[in-house]
Design an enzyme around this catalytic site. Structure first.
Site, PDB file in Angstrom:
ATOM      1  N   HIS A  44       0.933  -1.210  -0.082  1.00 13.36           N
ATOM      2  CA  HIS A  44       0.049  -0.006  -0.092  1.00 13.36           C
ATOM      3  C   HIS A  44       0.881   1.331  -0.011  1.00 13.36           C
ATOM      4  O   HIS A  44       2.140   1.115   0.319  1.00 13.36           O
ATOM      5  CB  HIS A  44      -1.060  -0.043   1.200  1.00 13.36           C
ATOM      6  CG  HIS A  44      -1.939  -0.953   1.088  1.00 13.36           C
ATOM      7  ND1 HIS A  44      -3.203  -1.419   2.044  1.00 13.36           N
ATOM      8  CD2 HIS A  44      -2.165  -2.097   0.308  1.00 13.36           C
ATOM      9  CE1 HIS A  44      -3.907  -1.996   1.684  1.00 13.36           C
ATOM     10  NE2 HIS A  44      -3.404  -2.694   0.690  1.00 13.36           N
ATOM     11  N   GLU A  46       1.229   3.859   2.238  1.00 13.52           N
ATOM     12  CA  GLU A  46       1.879   4.071   3.300  1.00 13.52           C
ATOM     13  C   GLU A  46       3.254   3.335   3.409  1.00 13.52           C
ATOM     14  O   GLU A  46       4.470   4.048   3.825  1.00 13.52           O
ATOM     15  CB  GLU A  46       1.076   3.826   4.368  1.00 13.52           C
ATOM     16  CG  GLU A  46      -0.301   4.730   4.618  1.00 13.52           C
ATOM     17  CD  GLU A  46      -1.342   3.809   3.966  1.00 13.52           C
ATOM     18  OE1 GLU A  46      -2.585   4.087   4.406  1.00 13.52           O
ATOM     19  OE2 GLU A  46      -0.978   3.069   2.953  1.00 13.52           O
ATOM     20  N   TRP A 171     -18.698   5.573 -37.510  1.00 12.46           N
ATOM     21  CA  TRP A 171     -18.013   6.136 -36.722  1.00 12.46           C
ATOM     22  C   TRP A 171     -18.549   7.579 -36.741  1.00 12.46           C
ATOM     23  O   TRP A 171     -18.593   8.110 -37.654  1.00 12.46           O
ATOM     24  CB  TRP A 171     -16.410   6.229 -36.990  1.00 12.46           C
ATOM     25  CG  TRP A 171     -15.852   4.911 -36.625  1.00 12.46           C
ATOM     26  CD1 TRP A 171     -15.270   4.254 -37.840  1.00 12.46           C
ATOM     27  CD2 TRP A 171     -15.498   4.224 -35.471  1.00 12.46           C
ATOM     28  NE1 TRP A 171     -14.548   3.091 -37.234  1.00 12.46           N
ATOM     29  CE2 TRP A 171     -14.972   3.144 -35.770  1.00 12.46           C
ATOM     30  CE3 TRP A 171     -15.959   4.746 -34.218  1.00 12.46           C
ATOM     31  CZ2 TRP A 171     -14.455   2.112 -34.964  1.00 12.46           C
ATOM     32  CZ3 TRP A 171     -15.509   3.912 -33.295  1.00 12.46           C
ATOM     33  CH2 TRP A 171     -14.900   2.604 -33.532  1.00 12.46           C
ATOM     34  N   ARG A 185     -11.616   2.791 -20.713  1.00 14.18           N
ATOM     35  CA  ARG A 185     -11.879   1.469 -20.772  1.00 14.18           C
ATOM     36  C   ARG A 185     -10.826   0.673 -19.671  1.00 14.18           C
ATOM     37  O   ARG A 185     -11.138  -0.149 -19.000  1.00 14.18           O
ATOM     38  CB  ARG A 185     -11.863   0.457 -22.003  1.00 14.18           C
ATOM     39  CG  ARG A 185     -13.211   0.903 -23.000  1.00 14.18           C
ATOM     40  CD  ARG A 185     -12.867   0.321 -24.291  1.00 14.18           C
ATOM     41  NE  ARG A 185     -13.856   0.339 -25.095  1.00 14.18           N
ATOM     42  CZ  ARG A 185     -14.086  -0.080 -26.313  1.00 14.18           C
ATOM     43  NH1 ARG A 185     -13.075  -0.833 -26.915  1.00 14.18           N
ATOM     44  NH2 ARG A 185     -15.213   0.286 -27.200  1.00 14.18           N
ATOM     45  N   THR A 197     -25.846  -3.796 -30.405  1.00 14.21           N
ATOM     46  CA  THR A 197     -24.583  -3.303 -30.515  1.00 14.21           C
ATOM     47  C   THR A 197     -23.373  -4.288 -31.014  1.00 14.21           C
ATOM     48  O   THR A 197     -22.714  -4.101 -31.821  1.00 14.21           O
ATOM     49  CB  THR A 197     -23.767  -2.532 -29.147  1.00 14.21           C
ATOM     50  OG1 THR A 197     -24.677  -1.322 -28.703  1.00 14.21           O
ATOM     51  CG2 THR A 197     -22.712  -2.047 -29.138  1.00 14.21           C
ATOM     52  N   GLY A 294     -26.347  -0.488 -26.553  1.00 14.58           N
ATOM     53  CA  GLY A 294     -26.801   0.560 -27.342  1.00 14.58           C
ATOM     54  C   GLY A 294     -27.577   1.512 -26.586  1.00 14.58           C
ATOM     55  O   GLY A 294     -27.784   1.775 -25.422  1.00 14.58           O
ATOM     56  N   LEU A 298     -28.314   1.930 -22.549  1.00 19.48           N
ATOM     57  CA  LEU A 298     -28.253   3.190 -21.720  1.00 19.48           C
ATOM     58  C   LEU A 298     -29.273   3.979 -21.331  1.00 19.48           C
ATOM     59  O   LEU A 298     -29.352   4.426 -20.066  1.00 19.48           O
ATOM     60  CB  LEU A 298     -27.654   4.202 -22.793  1.00 19.48           C
ATOM     61  CG  LEU A 298     -26.233   3.911 -23.386  1.00 19.48           C
ATOM     62  CD1 LEU A 298     -25.863   4.657 -24.723  1.00 19.48           C
ATOM     63  CD2 LEU A 298     -25.110   4.225 -22.171  1.00 19.48           C
ATOM     64  N   SER A 299     -30.490   3.956 -22.059  1.00 18.71           N
ATOM     65  CA  SER A 299     -31.825   4.551 -21.620  1.00 18.71           C
ATOM     66  C   SER A 299     -32.372   3.855 -20.531  1.00 18.71           C
ATOM     67  O   SER A 299     -32.837   4.416 -19.422  1.00 18.71           O
ATOM     68  CB  SER A 299     -32.887   4.636 -22.640  1.00 18.71           C
ATOM     69  OG  SER A 299     -32.483   5.366 -23.615  1.00 18.71           O
TER      70      SER A 299
END
Length: 352
Positions: A44, A46, A171, A185, A197, A294, A298-299
Site C-alpha cells: 500500500h 504508506e 464512426w 476502458r 450493439t 446501445g 443506456l436509456s
C-alpha cells in the site's frame, strides 16, 4: 496532501477493487519519502512511502500525509497501521476516512490509541472525488456507473441499418476521441453492451489503442441469438454473458460452454436487468463499469436512475435520421474539444 492525491493517480486502472491512495512523509518541512498503491495485492501507499525513506531514524520526527485512512486489518497485505506504529511516526494527516466496513474509522482509532496525533479532513472533497468509484461501491453496494456514447450534431447515435448492410461501426467521432475511450476502458473494471450493439458493430471492447488492462466484457443477450464468432467471444479477456431463462437461450447454452474466459449468467429479465446486473458485478468485486451501448441499454439505466457519470461525445456529423441519442438530466461538470469532436461530462444529481 495535494501531492498525495497526485501520486495516487499512478494506480489508476491497476489497483481496483482497492482505492487509489498516495502517501508523503515530511521531516522539518521537507519531503523525505513518498509512495502510492501501484498494483492490487501489492504494498500500500504508506508502506511504499516508508520504504522510500533512506534514513529511517527520521521517521520518529516526521509527519505522514495519506489520502485515505490507513487500513487496520489483514487483507492481501498486513495492516498499514502496524507499519506506522512500528516506525514510531508521531503524526498522521488523513484526507478522508475509508468507507470499507473493514476499516471505517478503525485505522484512525488504532493510531490514536497508540499515541499518534491524527488530523483528518485535509482536502477531503478532493480525496472523495478521486475515490468516487470505491466510495460508491462501499456505500451503495454497487459499481460506479459511467455512461458513454457518441452522437451526431442532429442527435443520433446510429443510422437506420438495412438488413443487407455490412457489420461494422458508423464512426461519429475522430480517432483521437476513440483513443481516449480506450484509455477510459483501461481505467474501469467492466464494460456493458447490449445485443444490438454486438450484432451491428461487432466490437472487441478492448484497449488496443491504449496501454492498460482490458475491462471485463458484459454482454446482454436475453435469447442467446448472437453468433459464436462475434468478437466479444474471442476468449481474449474475461467476459460475462447475461441471458434469460427462456427456451431459446436454454437451447443454445451448450454452444457457448467451451469458450475460454466466458461465464454465462442467467437472470430474470421480467424483473428488470439493471439492478440484477449491478448485483452480479458487485459480487465479483467490480467497483466501476462503463456502459457503451446501445441506446436501449443506456436509456434503461438512465430511466432507473442507476448512473453516476455520463460522457457524451458530439461528433461533427449529421445523419438526418436514425436512432435517437439518450437524454438525461444531470449537472454538466466539464466540456472539452477533442479535434472536431466535443465532449460533455455530466454527473447525476445526488437527490436522484
Amino acid at each position: 496532501m495535494a501531492r498525495c492525491l497526485e501520486l495516487a493517480l499512478g494506480g489508476q486502472g491497476n489497483v481496483a477493487p482497492n482505492p487509489l491512495v498516495g502517501a508523503v512523509i515530511v521531516h522539518n518541512g521537507k519531503i523525505i519519502g513518498e509512495g502510492f498503491h501501484a498494483v492490487y495485492g501489492q504494498a500500500h501507499a504508506e508502506v511504499n512511502a516508508i520504504n522510500s525513506v533512506q534514513n529511517k531514524e527520521l521517521l520518529k520526527e516526521s509527519t505522514l500525509y495519506v489520502s485515505l485512512e490507513p487500513c487496520s486489518h489483514y487483507g492481501k497485505t498486513p495492516p498499514c497501521t502496524e507499519r506506522i506504529i512500528e516506525h514510531e511516526i508521531p503524526r498522521v494527516v488523513i484526507a478522508t476516512t475509508d468507507p470499507n466496513p473493514k476499516v471505517a474509522g478503525r485505522g484512525i482509532e488504532v493510531l490514536r490509541n497508540s499515541g499518534k496525533e491524527v488530523i483528518t479532513g485535509v482536502l477531503e472533497d478532493e480525496a472523495k472525488e478521486l475515490n468516487r468509484r470505491f466510495i460508491t461501491f462501499h456505500t451503495k453496494k454497487r459499481p460506479y456507473v459511467i455512461l458513454k456514447w457518441a452522437q451526431t450534431m442532429d442527435g443520433f447515435i446510429d443510422k437506420i441499418r438495412e438488413a443487407n448492410e455490412p457489420v461494422g461501426s458508423n464512426w461519429i467521432t475522430n480517432e483521437l476521441a476513440r483513443s481516449l475511450v480506450h484509455r477510459w476502458r483501461s481505467e474501469e473494471q467492466a464494460i456493458i453492451v447490449g445485443t444490438n450493439t454486438v450484432e451491428k458493430d461487432n466490437p472487441r471492447l478492448n484497449v488496443r489503442n491504449w496501454s492498460g488492462r482490458p475491462p471485463v466484457r458484459v454482454v446482454i443477450d436475453r435469447k442467446l441469438r448472437l453468433p459464436l464468432n462475434s468478437n466479444v467471444f474471442d476468449g481474449s479477456q474475461p467476459t460475462l454473458l447475461i441471458t434469460g431463462n427462456n427456451s431459446s437461450s436454454q437451447a443454445r447454452k451448450h454452444e457457448f460452454t467451451g469458450i475460454e474466459n466466458l461465464e454465462i449468467i442467467t437472470i430474470d429479465f421480467a424483473k428488470g436487468i439493471e439492478n440484477q446486473i449491478l448485483k452480479e458485478l458487485a459480487e465479483r468485486d467490480i467497483i466501476s463499469v462503463i456502459i457503451e451501448g446501445g441506446g436501449m441499454v443506456l436509456s434503461s439505466f438512465i430511466k432507473k436512475n442507476l448512473w453516476d457519470e455520463a460522457r457524451m461525445f458530439v461528433g461533427n456529423k449529421f445523419f438526418g435520421d436514425g436512432i435517437k441519442a439518450p437524454t438525461l438530466s444531470g449537472k454538466l461538470i466539464s466540456y472539452d474539444e477533442i479535434g472536431d469532436s466535443k465532449l460533455f461530462v455530466y454527473r447525476r444529481s445526488r437527490q436522484g
